[in-house]
Design a protein around this motif. Structure first.
Motif, mmCIF file in Angstrom:
data_model
loop_
_atom_site.group_PDB
_atom_site.id
_atom_site.type_symbol
_atom_site.label_atom_id
_atom_site.label_comp_id
_atom_site.label_asym_id
_atom_site.label_seq_id
_atom_site.Cartn_x
_atom_site.Cartn_y
_atom_site.Cartn_z
ATOM 1 N N THR A 90 -0.708 8.247 -8.649
ATOM 2 C CA THR A 90 -0.475 7.312 -7.551
ATOM 3 C C THR A 90 -1.513 7.566 -6.480
ATOM 4 O O THR A 90 -2.208 8.578 -6.494
ATOM 5 N N PHE A 93 -1.014 3.587 -0.307
ATOM 6 C CA PHE A 93 -0.539 2.208 -0.302
ATOM 7 C C PHE A 93 -1.663 1.299 0.163
ATOM 8 O O PHE A 93 -2.355 1.617 1.132
ATOM 9 N N GLU A 98 3.993 -4.653 1.037
ATOM 10 C CA GLU A 98 4.738 -3.433 0.693
ATOM 11 C C GLU A 98 4.545 -2.369 1.780
ATOM 12 O O GLU A 98 5.492 -1.694 2.182
ATOM 13 N N TRP A 99 3.315 -2.220 2.262
ATOM 14 C CA TRP A 99 3.039 -1.283 3.350
ATOM 15 C C TRP A 99 3.801 -1.712 4.607
ATOM 16 O O TRP A 99 4.418 -0.899 5.277
ATOM 17 N N LEU A 102 7.317 -0.780 4.243
ATOM 18 C CA LEU A 102 7.499 0.668 4.384
ATOM 19 C C LEU A 102 7.544 1.062 5.854
ATOM 20 O O LEU A 102 8.420 1.822 6.282
ATOM 21 N N HIS A 128 -1.942 1.754 9.093
ATOM 22 C CA HIS A 128 -2.605 1.914 7.796
ATOM 23 C C HIS A 128 -3.980 2.547 7.980
ATOM 24 O O HIS A 128 -4.345 3.471 7.247
ATOM 25 N N GLY A 133 -3.064 4.851 4.489
ATOM 26 C CA GLY A 133 -2.080 4.325 3.548
ATOM 27 C C GLY A 133 -1.231 5.392 2.884
ATOM 28 O O GLY A 133 -0.528 5.117 1.909
ATOM 29 N N ILE A 135 1.903 7.806 2.662
ATOM 30 C CA ILE A 135 3.263 7.819 3.174
ATOM 31 C C ILE A 135 3.575 9.106 3.935
ATOM 32 O O ILE A 135 4.243 9.082 4.962
#
Length: 155
Positions: A90, A93, A98-99, A102, A128, A133, A135
């Protein structure tokens, strides 16, 4: 009930029984990269994880950083773990809905008395750029800002 006379097998079986009765269908183990199969304690942990995967009707997700180079998948025990897992890489983001979701979800968990709703969600492009990006970086940044606001008695 667990007593001092119970051994590791008794405790492991009791944990399995509780998880089955609770109808647990997802088990997430984070920071798996910290497991060192060269130590006895982590060898035992590996055995417990193997036992759980064999005795629980649940999906197991092991999350960690650079796990393929951590030694987790080396040796006999490592081969057994690797045989039960699918490795998914992974990354950060992307800047998309989606970001934004979140950020909104993290903001919704804040319990600051004078916080204006959707303040952070509106800053999702800035957040961001600031966090790349990631988490974990976002979580740390929001937590630090909330602590600073509390200490300054602004929120």
């Amino acid at each position: 009930m667990i007593s001092p006379r119970h051994n590791t097998v008794d405790i492991t079986s009791a944990v399995c029984q509780v998880l089955i009765e609770a109808r647990t269908d997802l088990v997430l183990v984070d920071e798996i990269h910290l497991m060192n199969l060269a130590t006895t304690a982590d060898e035992e942990l590996s055995d417990h994880l193997k036992y759980f995967t064999e005795h629980l009707p649940a999906t197991f997700i092991y999350a960690g950083i650079d796990v393929e180079h951590s030694g987790l998948f080396t040796g006999i025990r490592g081969d057994q773990i690797a045989g039960r897992c699918t490795l998914l890489h992974t990354g950060p983001f992307p800047l998309n809905s989606e970001w934004e979701g979140l950020v909104a979800t993290m903001e919704a968990t804040l319990r600051l008395h004078q916080h204006k709703a959707e303040t952070l969600a509106g800053l999702h492009p800035y957040l961001h750029r600031r966090t790349g990006g990631m988490i974990g970086s976002l979580s740390h940044l929001i937590r630090a800002a909330a602590i600073s606001a509390i200490l300054a008695r602004r929120l």
